[in-house]
Write a protein that holds these residues in place. Structure first.
Motif, mmCIF file in Angstrom:
data_model
loop_
_atom_site.group_PDB
_atom_site.id
_atom_site.type_symbol
_atom_site.label_atom_id
_atom_site.label_comp_id
_atom_site.label_asym_id
_atom_site.label_seq_id
_atom_site.Cartn_x
_atom_site.Cartn_y
_atom_site.Cartn_z
ATOM 1 N N GLY A 43 1.127 -1.091 0.093
ATOM 2 C CA GLY A 43 0.078 -0.281 -0.133
ATOM 3 C C GLY A 43 0.432 1.158 -0.141
ATOM 4 O O GLY A 43 -0.083 1.997 -0.593
ATOM 5 N N ALA A 44 2.509 1.566 0.596
ATOM 6 C CA ALA A 44 2.870 2.086 0.291
ATOM 7 C C ALA A 44 3.940 3.105 -0.910
ATOM 8 O O ALA A 44 4.335 3.288 -0.530
ATOM 9 N N CYS A 45 4.178 1.769 -0.917
ATOM 10 C CA CYS A 45 5.426 1.036 -2.040
ATOM 11 C C CYS A 45 4.987 1.881 -3.295
ATOM 12 O O CYS A 45 3.392 1.637 -3.758
ATOM 13 N N ILE A 46 5.638 2.543 -3.970
ATOM 14 C CA ILE A 46 6.213 3.747 -5.355
ATOM 15 C C ILE A 46 6.459 3.723 -6.647
ATOM 16 O O ILE A 46 6.273 3.975 -7.574
ATOM 17 N N LEU A 47 6.455 2.134 -6.251
ATOM 18 C CA LEU A 47 7.364 1.366 -7.531
ATOM 19 C C LEU A 47 8.367 2.428 -7.836
ATOM 20 O O LEU A 47 8.743 2.432 -9.196
ATOM 21 N N CYS A 48 9.564 2.802 -6.841
ATOM 22 C CA CYS A 48 10.050 3.448 -7.698
ATOM 23 C C CYS A 48 12.029 2.373 -8.346
ATOM 24 O O CYS A 48 12.374 3.198 -8.611
ATOM 25 N N GLY A 49 12.610 1.238 -7.813
ATOM 26 C CA GLY A 49 12.861 0.591 -8.107
ATOM 27 C C GLY A 49 14.453 0.878 -7.421
ATOM 28 O O GLY A 49 15.083 0.355 -7.541
ATOM 29 N N ILE A 50 14.156 1.630 -6.766
ATOM 30 C CA ILE A 50 15.514 1.824 -5.451
ATOM 31 C C ILE A 50 15.783 0.491 -4.766
ATOM 32 O O ILE A 50 17.179 0.250 -4.700
ATOM 33 N N CYS A 51 15.041 -0.366 -4.843
ATOM 34 C CA CYS A 51 15.299 -1.990 -3.811
ATOM 35 C C CYS A 51 15.792 -2.369 -4.413
ATOM 36 O O CYS A 51 17.235 -3.281 -4.529
ATOM 37 N N GLN A 52 15.620 -2.834 -6.015
ATOM 38 C CA GLN A 52 16.373 -3.435 -7.276
ATOM 39 C C GLN A 52 17.701 -3.074 -6.862
ATOM 40 O O GLN A 52 18.216 -4.308 -7.571
ATOM 41 N N CYS A 79 20.594 -9.325 3.807
ATOM 42 C CA CYS A 79 21.589 -7.873 4.152
ATOM 43 C C CYS A 79 21.412 -6.973 4.860
ATOM 44 O O CYS A 79 21.569 -6.384 5.564
ATOM 45 N N GLY A 80 19.672 -7.141 4.220
ATOM 46 C CA GLY A 80 18.877 -5.408 4.130
ATOM 47 C C GLY A 80 19.382 -4.096 3.889
ATOM 48 O O GLY A 80 19.316 -3.189 4.058
ATOM 49 N N SER A 81 20.284 -4.355 2.846
ATOM 50 C CA SER A 81 20.151 -3.037 1.382
ATOM 51 C C SER A 81 18.897 -1.929 1.244
ATOM 52 O O SER A 81 18.971 -0.926 1.587
ATOM 53 N N CYS A 82 18.431 -3.060 0.930
ATOM 54 C CA CYS A 82 17.156 -2.709 -0.190
ATOM 55 C C CYS A 82 16.271 -2.060 1.454
ATOM 56 O O CYS A 82 15.349 -1.021 0.953
ATOM 57 N N VAL A 83 16.369 -3.178 2.490
ATOM 58 C CA VAL A 83 15.408 -2.033 3.846
ATOM 59 C C VAL A 83 15.812 -0.163 4.202
ATOM 60 O O VAL A 83 14.791 0.305 4.160
ATOM 61 N N ARG A 84 17.215 -0.511 3.974
ATOM 62 C CA ARG A 84 17.945 0.898 4.182
ATOM 63 C C ARG A 84 17.159 1.711 2.614
ATOM 64 O O ARG A 84 17.561 2.987 3.849
ATOM 65 N N GLU A 85 17.454 1.045 2.296
ATOM 66 C CA GLU A 85 17.741 2.278 0.718
ATOM 67 C C GLU A 85 15.893 2.889 0.712
ATOM 68 O O GLU A 85 15.522 3.784 -0.175
ATOM 69 N N CYS A 86 14.868 2.152 1.119
ATOM 70 C CA CYS A 86 14.209 1.938 0.603
ATOM 71 C C CYS A 86 13.187 3.925 0.820
ATOM 72 O O CYS A 86 13.046 4.448 2.316
ATOM 73 N N PRO A 87 12.437 4.635 0.393
ATOM 74 C CA PRO A 87 12.458 6.204 0.270
ATOM 75 C C PRO A 87 10.852 5.584 1.719
ATOM 76 O O PRO A 87 10.902 6.884 1.818
ATOM 77 N N LYS A 88 10.150 4.983 1.176
ATOM 78 C CA LYS A 88 9.242 5.385 1.965
ATOM 79 C C LYS A 88 9.673 4.292 3.009
ATOM 80 O O LYS A 88 7.648 4.258 3.529
ATOM 81 N N GLN A 89 9.926 3.487 3.191
ATOM 82 C CA GLN A 89 10.085 2.919 4.666
ATOM 83 C C GLN A 89 8.929 1.658 3.935
ATOM 84 O O GLN A 89 8.834 1.302 5.187
ATOM 85 N N CYS A 90 8.613 0.933 3.104
ATOM 86 C CA CYS A 90 7.651 0.294 2.884
ATOM 87 C C CYS A 90 8.306 -1.518 3.318
ATOM 88 O O CYS A 90 7.441 -2.797 3.622
#
Length: 118
Positions: A43-52, A79-90
């Motif tokens: 619901g909070a994801c904006i599909l920015c692709g930064i996690c990818q 590793c959690g790098s996707c969690v750290r980099e998510c701009p919306k903390q989703c």
């Protein structure tokens, strides 16, 4: 001498708690610091692709035209790098084990359209 050690070990085993648990009936508490697995609040994801882009193993695939977010849990190294980099903390690391599987699969989540406010 060895007989005394064996006897002591046997007798102490009668009065101690067992070291193992009966798994399906009893669940073991996850240890402190367990990274677990990645979850997505779609619901909070904006599909920015930064996690990818930040995933070192390429376990995450964001398909913006199809509005899907996929993770290959067998490639993820927690590793959690996707969690750290998510701009919306989703994204979050849920401290639970993933359920065992007999074959490899990819979890795909559909991201709903966001309501536009005027």
């Amino acid at each position: 001498m060895g007989g005394f050690k064996l006897g002591k070990m046997t007798l102490s085993g009668l009065f101690k708690q067992p070291e193992t648990i009966q798994y399906p009936v009893q669940k073991k508490e996850p240890p402190a610091g367990l990274k677990g697995h990645v979850t997505n609040d779609t619901g909070a994801c904006i599909l920015c692709g930064i996690c990818q882009k930040r995933c070192p193993t390429g376990a995450i695939v964001v398909d913006k035209p199809a509005r899907t977010w996929s993770i290959d849990r067998f490639r993820c190294v927690q590793c959690g790098s996707c969690v750290r980099e998510c701009p919306k903390q989703c994204l979050a690391m849920e401290p639970t084990y993933t359920s065992p599987a007999t074959s490899k699969y990819v979890d795909t989540f559909e991201v709903p359209e966001r309501e536009k406010t005027a």
